[in-house]
Motif scaffolding. Structure first.
Motif, PDB file in Angstrom:
ATOM      1  N   PRO A  44       0.796  -1.235   0.000  1.00 17.85           N
ATOM      2  CA  PRO A  44       0.000   0.000   0.000  1.00 17.85           C
ATOM      3  C   PRO A  44       0.829   1.286   0.000  1.00 17.85           C
ATOM      4  N   TYR A  45       0.152   2.379  -0.295  1.00 18.48           N
ATOM      5  CA  TYR A  45       0.680   3.749  -0.210  1.00 18.48           C
ATOM      6  C   TYR A  45       1.852   4.029  -1.137  1.00 18.48           C
ATOM      7  N   GLY A  46       2.018   3.224  -2.174  1.00 18.52           N
ATOM      8  CA  GLY A  46       3.114   3.456  -3.103  1.00 18.52           C
ATOM      9  C   GLY A  46       4.488   3.294  -2.483  1.00 18.52           C
ATOM     10  N   LEU A  47       4.594   2.496  -1.410  1.00 19.02           N
ATOM     11  CA  LEU A  47       5.876   2.317  -0.735  1.00 19.02           C
ATOM     12  C   LEU A  47       6.860   1.492  -1.547  1.00 19.02           C
ATOM     13  N   TYR A  48       6.335   0.636  -2.422  1.00 17.10           N
ATOM     14  CA  TYR A  48       7.202  -0.202  -3.259  1.00 17.10           C
ATOM     15  C   TYR A  48       7.206   0.388  -4.664  1.00 17.10           C
ATOM     16  N   LEU A  49       8.380   0.640  -5.208  1.00 12.32           N
ATOM     17  CA  LEU A  49       8.464   1.310  -6.510  1.00 12.32           C
ATOM     18  C   LEU A  49       7.968   0.433  -7.653  1.00 12.32           C
ATOM     19  N   GLY A  50       8.512  -0.725  -7.832  1.00  8.56           N
ATOM     20  CA  GLY A  50       8.033  -1.666  -8.832  1.00  8.56           C
ATOM     21  C   GLY A  50       8.419  -1.356 -10.273  1.00  8.56           C
ATOM     22  N   PRO A  51       7.984  -2.235 -11.185  1.00  5.21           N
ATOM     23  CA  PRO A  51       8.357  -2.148 -12.592  1.00  5.21           C
ATOM     24  C   PRO A  51       7.928  -0.856 -13.279  1.00  5.21           C
ATOM     25  N   THR A  52       6.767  -0.334 -12.947  1.00  3.98           N
ATOM     26  CA  THR A  52       6.275   0.871 -13.618  1.00  3.98           C
ATOM     27  C   THR A  52       7.238   2.038 -13.408  1.00  3.98           C
ATOM     28  N   LYS A  53       7.638   2.241 -12.162  1.00  4.32           N
ATOM     29  CA  LYS A  53       8.562   3.340 -11.854  1.00  4.32           C
ATOM     30  C   LYS A  53       9.957   3.047 -12.414  1.00  4.32           C
ATOM     31  N   HIS A  54      10.357   1.779 -12.421  1.00  2.00           N
ATOM     32  CA  HIS A  54      11.690   1.447 -12.916  1.00  2.00           C
ATOM     33  C   HIS A  54      11.780   1.625 -14.433  1.00  2.00           C
ATOM     34  N   VAL A  55      10.702   1.355 -15.133  1.00  2.00           N
ATOM     35  CA  VAL A  55      10.671   1.617 -16.579  1.00  2.00           C
ATOM     36  C   VAL A  55      10.859   3.111 -16.820  1.00  2.00           C
ATOM     37  N   PHE A  72      12.151   0.382  -2.385  1.00  3.01           N
ATOM     38  CA  PHE A  72      11.332   1.148  -1.449  1.00  3.01           C
ATOM     39  C   PHE A  72      11.388   2.644  -1.715  1.00  3.01           C
ATOM     40  N   ALA A  73      10.229   3.237  -1.894  1.00  8.41           N
ATOM     41  CA  ALA A  73      10.120   4.641  -2.269  1.00  8.41           C
ATOM     42  C   ALA A  73      10.666   5.582  -1.212  1.00  8.41           C
ATOM     43  N   VAL A  74      10.601   5.206   0.049  1.00 11.96           N
ATOM     44  CA  VAL A  74      11.090   6.116   1.091  1.00 11.96           C
ATOM     45  C   VAL A  74      12.588   6.372   0.960  1.00 11.96           C
ATOM     46  N   LEU A  75      13.324   5.465   0.320  1.00 13.35           N
ATOM     47  CA  LEU A  75      14.751   5.697   0.103  1.00 13.35           C
ATOM     48  C   LEU A  75      14.984   6.809  -0.915  1.00 13.35           C
ATOM     49  N   GLU A  76      13.995   7.104  -1.721  1.00 13.65           N
ATOM     50  CA  GLU A  76      14.088   8.204  -2.668  1.00 13.65           C
ATOM     51  C   GLU A  76      14.149   9.541  -1.950  1.00 13.65           C
ATOM     52  N   CYS A  77      13.709   9.576  -0.720  1.00 14.32           N
ATOM     53  CA  CYS A  77      13.602  10.827   0.024  1.00 14.32           C
ATOM     54  C   CYS A  77      14.810  11.090   0.901  1.00 14.32           C
ATOM     55  N   MET A  78      15.838  10.267   0.776  1.00 12.11           N
ATOM     56  CA  MET A  78      17.056  10.503   1.540  1.00 12.11           C
ATOM     57  C   MET A  78      17.778  11.707   0.943  1.00 12.11           C
ATOM     58  N   PRO A  79      18.542  12.418   1.750  1.00  7.11           N
ATOM     59  CA  PRO A  79      19.274  13.564   1.193  1.00  7.11           C
ATOM     60  C   PRO A  79      20.205  13.106   0.074  1.00  7.11           C
ATOM     61  N   SER A  80      20.181  13.808  -1.000  1.00  7.74           N
ATOM     62  CA  SER A  80      21.061  13.463  -2.104  1.00  7.74           C
ATOM     63  C   SER A  80      22.385  14.194  -1.913  1.00  7.74           C
ATOM     64  N   MET A  81      23.306  13.956  -2.817  1.00  4.52           N
ATOM     65  CA  MET A  81      24.610  14.590  -2.669  1.00  4.52           C
ATOM     66  C   MET A  81      24.599  16.043  -3.094  1.00  4.52           C
ATOM     67  N   ASP A  82      23.590  16.460  -3.872  1.00  9.24           N
ATOM     68  CA  ASP A  82      23.588  17.836  -4.357  1.00  9.24           C
ATOM     69  C   ASP A  82      22.446  18.671  -3.781  1.00  9.24           C
ATOM     70  N   CYS A 113      10.581  14.345   1.730  1.00  9.62           N
ATOM     71  CA  CYS A 113       9.666  13.257   1.461  1.00  9.62           C
ATOM     72  C   CYS A 113       8.231  13.753   1.570  1.00  9.62           C
ATOM     73  N   LYS A 114       7.410  13.411   0.607  1.00  7.52           N
ATOM     74  CA  LYS A 114       6.017  13.838   0.604  1.00  7.52           C
ATOM     75  C   LYS A 114       5.166  12.714   0.016  1.00  7.52           C
ATOM     76  N   HIS A 115       4.049  12.402   0.655  1.00  5.69           N
ATOM     77  CA  HIS A 115       3.164  11.359   0.148  1.00  5.69           C
ATOM     78  C   HIS A 115       2.030  12.010  -0.628  1.00  5.69           C
ATOM     79  N   THR A 116       1.838  11.560  -1.864  1.00  4.98           N
ATOM     80  CA  THR A 116       0.750  12.071  -2.700  1.00  4.98           C
ATOM     81  C   THR A 116      -0.183  10.915  -3.022  1.00  4.98           C
ATOM     82  N   SER A 117      -1.223  11.193  -3.769  1.00  6.72           N
ATOM     83  CA  SER A 117      -2.163  10.136  -4.150  1.00  6.72           C
ATOM     84  C   SER A 117      -1.497   9.092  -5.036  1.00  6.72           C
ATOM     85  N   ARG A 118      -0.391   9.448  -5.693  1.00  8.81           N
ATOM     86  CA  ARG A 118       0.325   8.510  -6.551  1.00  8.81           C
ATOM     87  C   ARG A 118       1.484   7.832  -5.843  1.00  8.81           C
ATOM     88  N   GLY A 119       1.653   8.087  -4.560  1.00  7.95           N
ATOM     89  CA  GLY A 119       2.726   7.449  -3.813  1.00  7.95           C
ATOM     90  C   GLY A 119       3.694   8.469  -3.260  1.00  7.95           C
TER      91      GLY A 119
END
Length: 142
Positions: free
Chosen positions: A90-101, A115-125, A130-136
């Motif tokens: 649920p909640y778009g927590l798993y990225l999956g094939p659609t996002k990887h494509v 896991f989508a929450v890892l996308e919200c870690m501070p990047s190097m630049d 992190c924000k949850h929307t209707s699409r994840g």
């Protein structure tokens, strides 16, 4: 996610280490194993370290290897079935094939494997928030 983002952020790293993985514009399951030796070394080392630190039983390690191989192959299959983790978690927590494509087609975002929450870690630049929307989960500049 950090190592993957670094490979995309630095042109030399991308060209010499990661470009092989993005060779095809269309994602195919065989792209899951089309990686450089350095990428393979980092991935396997992270898995081994995590399993050692948690004191996993040998049977747990064997099951882990099977599950991870399945998840990475599914991620690169390009198909999102109703029974795929992308559809089940649920909640778009798993990225999956659609996002990887999408990641393979535009070479950004969605650097995390699963896991989508890892996308919200501070990047190097830039710092990502992190924000949850209707699409994840999504990451945006702070």
């Amino acid at each position: 996610a950090i190592f993957h983002r670094a490979m995309h952020s630095h042109p030399v790293l991308y060209r010499r280490v990661h470009a092989k993985h993005h060779h095809n514009a269309v994602v195919r399951a065989r792209d899951a194993v089309r990686v450089s030796a350095l990428e393979q070394l980092v991935d396997v080392s992270c898995s081994i370290l995590a399993l050692k630190l948690t004191g996993s039983h040998p049977l747990s390690r064997a099951i882990h290897n099977i599950v991870i191989t399945f998840l990475i192959t599914e991620l690169h299959s390009g198909y999102s079935f109703p029974w795929s983790f992308e559809s089940v978690v649920p909640y778009g927590l798993y990225l999956g094939p659609t996002k990887h494509v999408l990641h393979h087609s535009v070479n950004a975002p969605y650097y995390a494997k699963f896991f989508a929450v890892l996308e919200c870690m501070p990047s190097m630049d830039v710092l990502r928030v992190c924000k949850h929307t209707s699409r994840g989960w999504s990451a945006r500049r702070a």
